[in-house]
Design an enzyme around this catalytic site. Structure first.
Site, short mmCIF file in Angstrom:
data_model
loop_
_atom_site.label_atom_id
_atom_site.label_comp_id
_atom_site.label_asym_id
_atom_site.label_seq_id
_atom_site.Cartn_x
_atom_site.Cartn_y
_atom_site.Cartn_z
N GLU A 235 -1.00 6.82 -10.31
CA GLU A 235 -0.37 7.91 -9.34
C GLU A 235 0.38 9.12 -10.14
O GLU A 235 0.87 8.95 -11.02
CB GLU A 235 0.68 7.16 -8.64
CG GLU A 235 1.29 7.95 -7.62
CD GLU A 235 2.28 7.19 -6.55
OE1 GLU A 235 2.98 7.61 -5.67
OE2 GLU A 235 2.33 5.77 -6.69
N LYS A 251 -0.08 4.91 -1.00
CA LYS A 251 0.53 3.91 -0.32
C LYS A 251 -0.65 3.14 0.34
O LYS A 251 -1.41 3.97 1.06
CB LYS A 251 1.53 4.21 0.89
CG LYS A 251 2.93 4.30 0.31
CD LYS A 251 3.74 3.12 0.07
CE LYS A 251 4.89 2.85 -0.71
NZ LYS A 251 4.40 2.69 -2.09
#
Length: 432
Positions: A235, A251
């Site tokens: 990420e 997410k």
């Protein structure tokens, strides 16, 4: 001033390994590796920064002001990290949980020696104080025999313990759900630690194993004296390129399958999963709000919403939010007004941070913080420290944490199983 040299390398993967092994002689090391993930948001294939000429190390108090002053005065390449507990510098919050690792809250250094790799080209930047060492260093790197260096001296055989057992995890997730049902929050990223005491590991070998399993786009090896980070992060937290700011929250997670048809089905199911999409969209809204603090009017744009990216261990749902800033905006202000990243907190952000601080057993420290760099022009790029092993060699303490977003639709058992999926690579590497 820096002396710069550029050259092409026929076998870039081998050169990357040589660089990383060569860098182990220094007390300050940041290695960033994209593992050849290339898209419109990428800058470098890999970067090595070593050997501090100047540095800043501080606790959270006024940390962003101190960093802004250091960055403004230095106006050079700076590499380092921001721990999650810098939340206490931007809001009236505190961190009183157990900390077995004891990383300083913020650390950045101005490297004497810097290597930037893009495609098959290496760009070397040495500060004037050490530029007479460049030619000898390049010869030493070229002469390294990686094959003889990469033997595994002894496999890790770490006995990993749970800071929070399964029943307690269920109780605490239910407590988060009570807050959600009361309307205190919409979502919280709740984390748990796995750890080992009185343990010795080989940091570089551990990193290489973790990287080989995961091949993530934001891999990191960081050393600060006796403290190490070995990260397989998928990420990006935030990037500045010119006046454009890019944030890419993750997410939504699904496991991989070795069966191609089943793997494709798992990916499709993730892309259509209402709970995972709602988690992602909530954080996208939070990121849009965070970026708006420094954005020019009307410039916040969602470029990708709930795109599913595939990595060796997992499928991940990623969104990309961008904004434009004024030329007069200080780069550190962009970070201070968006930190900690929404994907690791929840929404509303402050309430979520208060609740997870009360329920979690461990101070997060560098976990769910960020590692990255500032360029001399004030650009920057930072990852999110997840899927990571942290090690304090002096204290012989090893730790990794995992978490997940709890929303109204969360099932405690499913959340626990998702944590185990995220922990799989770290556990494999440590327990052999």
């Amino acid at each position: 001033m820096r002396t710069t040299q550029k050259f092409r390398i026929p076998n870039i993967e081998q050169y990357k390994q040589k660089l990383l092994f060569w860098g182990q002689q220094f007390n300050e090391v940041v290695w960033l590796d994209s593992n050849d993930y290339r898209n419109q948001y990428s800058s470098y294939n890999a970067v090595l920064a070593v050997d501090a000429f100047t540095c800043i190390q501080t606790d959270y108090y006024n940390a962003f002001d101190k960093l802004k002053e250091y960055q403004s005065i230095t106006k050079d390449w700076l590499f380092g990290y921001l721990t999650y507990d810098l939340k206490n510098a931007v809001e009236r919050l505190e961190s009183k949980n157990f900390d077995g690792l004891e990383f300083p809250d913020l650390f950045f250094f101005q490297p004497k020696k810097l290597f930037l790799i893009k495609d098959d080209e290496v760009e070397v930047h040495y500060l004037g104080a050490v530029d007479d060492e460049m030619e000898e260093d390049l010869k030493d790197i070229e002469a390294l025999d990686v094959a003889s260096e990469t033997h595994i001296s002894s496999p890790n055989n770490v006995k990993v313990k749970l800071r929070m057992h399964k029943d307690e995890y269920f109780e605490k997730v239910n407590a988060v759900l009570e807050h959600i049902h009361r309307g205190d929050i919409y979502e919280a990223n709740f984390c748990q630690e796995f750890y080992a005491e009185d343990t010795e590991i080989h940091p570089l070998e551990t990193y290489l194993k973790l990287d080989a399993i995961s091949k993530p786009p934001f891999a990191t090896f960081l050393r600060l004296n006796d403290k190490y980070l070995m990260s397989a992060s998928p990420e990006r937290y935030i990037k500045k390129e010119g006046l454009k700011i890019t944030s890419q929250p993750i997410k939504g997670t699904a496991k991989r399958s070795q069966n191609p048809k089943e793997d494709l089905l798992l990916k499709e199911q993730l892309s259509k999963d209402e709970k995972e999409r709602s988690e992602n969209i909530m954080i996208v809204d939070l990121v849009r709000n965070d970026l708006a603090h420094t954005a020019t009017k009307g410039s916040v744009v969602v470029e990708e919403l709930c795109e599913v990216y595939t990595y060796p261990q997992v499928h991940q749902m990623v969104s990309t939010v961008t904004s434009q800033i004024e030329a007069s905006t200080n780069p550190v202000d962009v970070i201070a007004t968006t930190f900690p990243m929404g994907s690791m907190t929840g929404a509303p952000k402050i309430s979520a941070m208060q609740i997870i601080e009360a329920l979690e057993d461990t101070k997060r420290g560098l976990y769910s913080g960020a590692v990255g760099y500032f360029s001399p022009q004030g650009d920057f790029d930072f990852n999110v420290v997840i899927r990571s092993i942290l090690y304090n060699a002096e204290k012989r303490y090893v730790s990794y944490s995992v978490g997940g977003a709890i929303t109204a639709k969360s099932n405690p058992l499913n959340e626990y199983e998702e944590c185990l999926v995220k922990a799989k690579a770290m556990r494999e590497v440590l327990e052999n």
